[in-house]
Design a protein around this motif. Sequence first.
Motif, mmCIF file in Angstrom:
data_model
loop_
_atom_site.group_PDB
_atom_site.id
_atom_site.type_symbol
_atom_site.label_atom_id
_atom_site.label_comp_id
_atom_site.label_asym_id
_atom_site.label_seq_id
_atom_site.Cartn_x
_atom_site.Cartn_y
_atom_site.Cartn_z
ATOM 1 N N GLY A 77 0.922 -1.299 0.010
ATOM 2 C CA GLY A 77 0.408 -0.333 0.088
ATOM 3 C C GLY A 77 1.197 1.363 -0.120
ATOM 4 O O GLY A 77 1.849 1.375 -0.189
ATOM 5 N N ILE B 68 -12.874 6.257 1.571
ATOM 6 C CA ILE B 68 -13.946 5.506 2.429
ATOM 7 C C ILE B 68 -14.033 4.057 1.401
ATOM 8 O O ILE B 68 -15.760 5.093 1.211
ATOM 9 C CB ILE B 68 -14.101 5.394 3.786
ATOM 10 C CG1 ILE B 68 -13.188 6.587 4.466
ATOM 11 C CG2 ILE B 68 -14.680 3.953 4.672
ATOM 12 C CD1 ILE B 68 -13.838 6.537 5.961
ATOM 13 N N LYS B 69 -13.927 3.566 1.332
ATOM 14 C CA LYS B 69 -14.103 2.728 0.195
ATOM 15 C C LYS B 69 -16.145 1.689 0.691
ATOM 16 O O LYS B 69 -16.406 0.820 1.904
ATOM 17 C CB LYS B 69 -13.731 1.292 -0.460
ATOM 18 C CG LYS B 69 -12.972 1.531 -1.599
ATOM 19 C CD LYS B 69 -13.326 2.259 -2.552
ATOM 20 C CE LYS B 69 -12.979 0.896 -3.658
ATOM 21 N NZ LYS B 69 -13.459 1.287 -5.052
ATOM 22 N N ASP C 48 -13.390 -1.590 10.176
ATOM 23 C CA ASP C 48 -12.846 -2.210 9.014
ATOM 24 C C ASP C 48 -13.251 -1.793 7.246
ATOM 25 O O ASP C 48 -12.612 -2.788 6.532
ATOM 26 C CB ASP C 48 -13.652 -3.698 9.385
ATOM 27 C CG ASP C 48 -12.652 -4.162 11.087
ATOM 28 O OD1 ASP C 48 -11.283 -3.165 10.829
ATOM 29 O OD2 ASP C 48 -12.694 -5.359 11.332
ATOM 30 N N GLN C 49 -13.655 -0.374 7.430
ATOM 31 C CA GLN C 49 -13.614 0.115 5.807
ATOM 32 C C GLN C 49 -12.524 0.486 5.396
ATOM 33 O O GLN C 49 -11.584 0.438 6.530
ATOM 34 C CB GLN C 49 -14.734 0.685 5.749
ATOM 35 C CG GLN C 49 -15.948 0.559 5.650
ATOM 36 C CD GLN C 49 -16.747 1.532 5.723
ATOM 37 O OE1 GLN C 49 -17.052 2.468 5.926
ATOM 38 N NE2 GLN C 49 -18.789 1.083 4.866
ATOM 39 N N THR C 50 -12.141 -0.466 3.962
ATOM 40 C CA THR C 50 -10.917 0.011 3.715
ATOM 41 C C THR C 50 -11.083 1.852 2.654
ATOM 42 O O THR C 50 -11.992 2.270 2.477
ATOM 43 C CB THR C 50 -10.740 -1.155 2.211
ATOM 44 O OG1 THR C 50 -11.571 -1.740 2.212
ATOM 45 C CG2 THR C 50 -9.319 -1.440 2.036
ATOM 46 N N VAL D 126 -8.697 4.431 0.484
ATOM 47 C CA VAL D 126 -7.087 4.337 -0.883
ATOM 48 C C VAL D 126 -7.867 5.249 -1.543
ATOM 49 O O VAL D 126 -8.476 6.571 -0.497
ATOM 50 C CB VAL D 126 -8.277 3.875 -1.567
ATOM 51 C CG1 VAL D 126 -8.782 2.359 -1.443
ATOM 52 C CG2 VAL D 126 -10.104 4.391 -2.475
ATOM 53 N N LEU E 116 -4.406 1.454 -1.970
ATOM 54 C CA LEU E 116 -4.438 1.502 -0.951
ATOM 55 C C LEU E 116 -3.768 2.307 0.601
ATOM 56 O O LEU E 116 -2.621 1.518 0.696
ATOM 57 C CB LEU E 116 -4.135 -0.203 -0.412
ATOM 58 C CG LEU E 116 -5.057 -0.738 0.651
ATOM 59 C CD1 LEU E 116 -6.164 -1.029 0.462
ATOM 60 C CD2 LEU E 116 -4.519 -2.418 0.938
ATOM 61 N N GLY F 21 -4.918 2.713 3.536
ATOM 62 C CA GLY F 21 -5.260 1.681 4.822
ATOM 63 C C GLY F 21 -6.438 0.323 5.136
ATOM 64 O O GLY F 21 -8.092 1.307 4.343
ATOM 65 N N LYS F 22 -7.573 0.547 7.203
ATOM 66 C CA LYS F 22 -8.621 0.527 6.896
ATOM 67 C C LYS F 22 -8.925 1.322 8.239
ATOM 68 O O LYS F 22 -7.450 2.039 9.604
ATOM 69 C CB LYS F 22 -8.469 -1.289 8.209
ATOM 70 C CG LYS F 22 -8.941 -1.816 6.744
ATOM 71 C CD LYS F 22 -8.497 -3.504 7.664
ATOM 72 C CE LYS F 22 -9.537 -4.284 6.463
ATOM 73 N NZ LYS F 22 -8.860 -5.799 5.927
ATOM 74 N N ILE G 89 -6.735 5.528 10.575
ATOM 75 C CA ILE G 89 -6.683 5.006 9.736
ATOM 76 C C ILE G 89 -5.244 4.090 10.047
ATOM 77 O O ILE G 89 -4.200 4.507 10.156
ATOM 78 C CB ILE G 89 -6.507 5.282 8.034
ATOM 79 C CG1 ILE G 89 -7.569 6.857 7.782
ATOM 80 C CG2 ILE G 89 -6.392 4.528 7.446
ATOM 81 C CD1 ILE G 89 -9.059 5.948 7.783
ATOM 82 N N ALA H 101 -1.910 -0.060 5.049
ATOM 83 C CA ALA H 101 -1.647 -1.608 5.347
ATOM 84 C C ALA H 101 -0.639 -1.314 5.047
ATOM 85 O O ALA H 101 -0.206 -2.832 5.164
ATOM 86 C CB ALA H 101 -2.702 -1.322 3.841
#
Lengths: 305, 174
Positions: free
Chosen positions: A156, A187-188, A222-224, A226, A239, A241-242, A259, A262
């Motif tokens: 990442g 945030i995805k 826990d959402q990713t 990017v 990417l 992180g989370k 965050i 990753a």
Amino acid sequence: MPQFFTNKKLIVLLVGIIFLVAIISFSLSNRSNPTMPERIIKDGVGFVQNLASKPVATVTSLFEDLDSLLATYDENKRLKAQLSDFAVTKAELAEVKTENERLAALIDKEDSLIKYDPINATVIARNPDQWEEKVIVNKGTKHGVEKNMAVMTADGLIGKVTVVTSHTAEVELLFSNNPNYRISSKIKGDKKDVFGLIEGYDEERGELLMKRIDSSLKVEKDQTVVSSGLGGIFPQGLLIGKVTEVSTDDYGLTKMAYIKPAADFALLDQVVIVKRETTAIDGVDGDNTNQDLTNPSEESESDAK
Amino acid sequence: MRRFLVVAAVALLFLLEPGFAFLSPLQLGDNVYYFVPRFVIVSLIFLATFHSKKRAILIGLFFGVLYDVFYINIIGLYAFVYPFLAFLAGTIMRYIRPNMIVTSIVSLLLVTVMEVILYQFYHYIGFTTMPWASFIQHRLLPTMLTNTLFTILMAIVFVYLINKRWIRNEMDTV
């Protein structure tokens, strides 16, 4: 008992201190590019350091190999479990990709924020005093590296280029408290992406802060996260992180998320500098001047006005 | 010839420092520990004690400037700290009779002084927001541990060099 300072020494000391204060304040002022003698020293030391880093890298990679050898059994078990999922996802991805290409061709869409040219670089030094988290890599303007470009590893995003000379570049890692260090990110979500800015770093938790998130939107743990590509310089979809925790901003108007990055920041050796294919604008990811970086001729015209 | 060998040795240590920095920071549980290698300044303090104070200051100035330009981008920080500590070491050693143990202890004290100066400076200009307690626990103690090991190594090397009469022990004549 000898005199501690003679007169001559005292004068040298005073002149030295005045010179010192002047030169420190000069280098602390917001400089965009290193001066000529600095560039020469950076390239010279970088060349020697590049040679010296090779045996050191062999030793550190030995440590890494040993480390991964010990973890082989657990990793193997975990990977086997993932493998079956992977085959299905891969087939799906190939299908979606061809469909995407077909659809893009249908509407004559050529540019995409996702596309980028990777420039592979080797880390030749890490700032040994470790106050400012930065690494120095062996690629510079000669190889197409420019200021503010994104830098990532296979895991990442790790940082961005802050200073560049002809053969070296300095990468400031994400762990930075520099107020001008921002990355436009998203945030995805399941249906809708949530936009925000990565700015700042919580030293106690070791996590990044994502600020200016619209408080009406829902963000979960826990959402990713990017990069959004809307900051002008970074491509979309790298990417970061989370999400580990969501809270409100200092003023209570927007949300803030913690965050967990990753990428692994210990033992960095190979990195990829990312040059995006679409037009780059010096926006939020850079210094916020909103200049067009890809077509410098237009920029000089607008300066002339 | 000997002069060049001394400079070459310091240059080698200068190049080794970032290599050791690759192994740091070390994460143990929730805590992150920073081990900062300070090989150059330890060798400069030994040189100022057993070789020549003036030469140690000049070498310190040279490598300080390189360090500032290449790593820090604040010119004048290490370029001041290195010669200053070399000067301090040389001056202190003139008043006490140095042997290896005393020199090692003084050099460790001076490295501590240097860490504190740098911490205060970075805190002042806003590079770091680290509080004192965390600075001592996560940075100063691990750093001093690393440098204690290096100082012992350095002391052994200097005992060897002085016994072989490679480095003239100027302190005996003062």
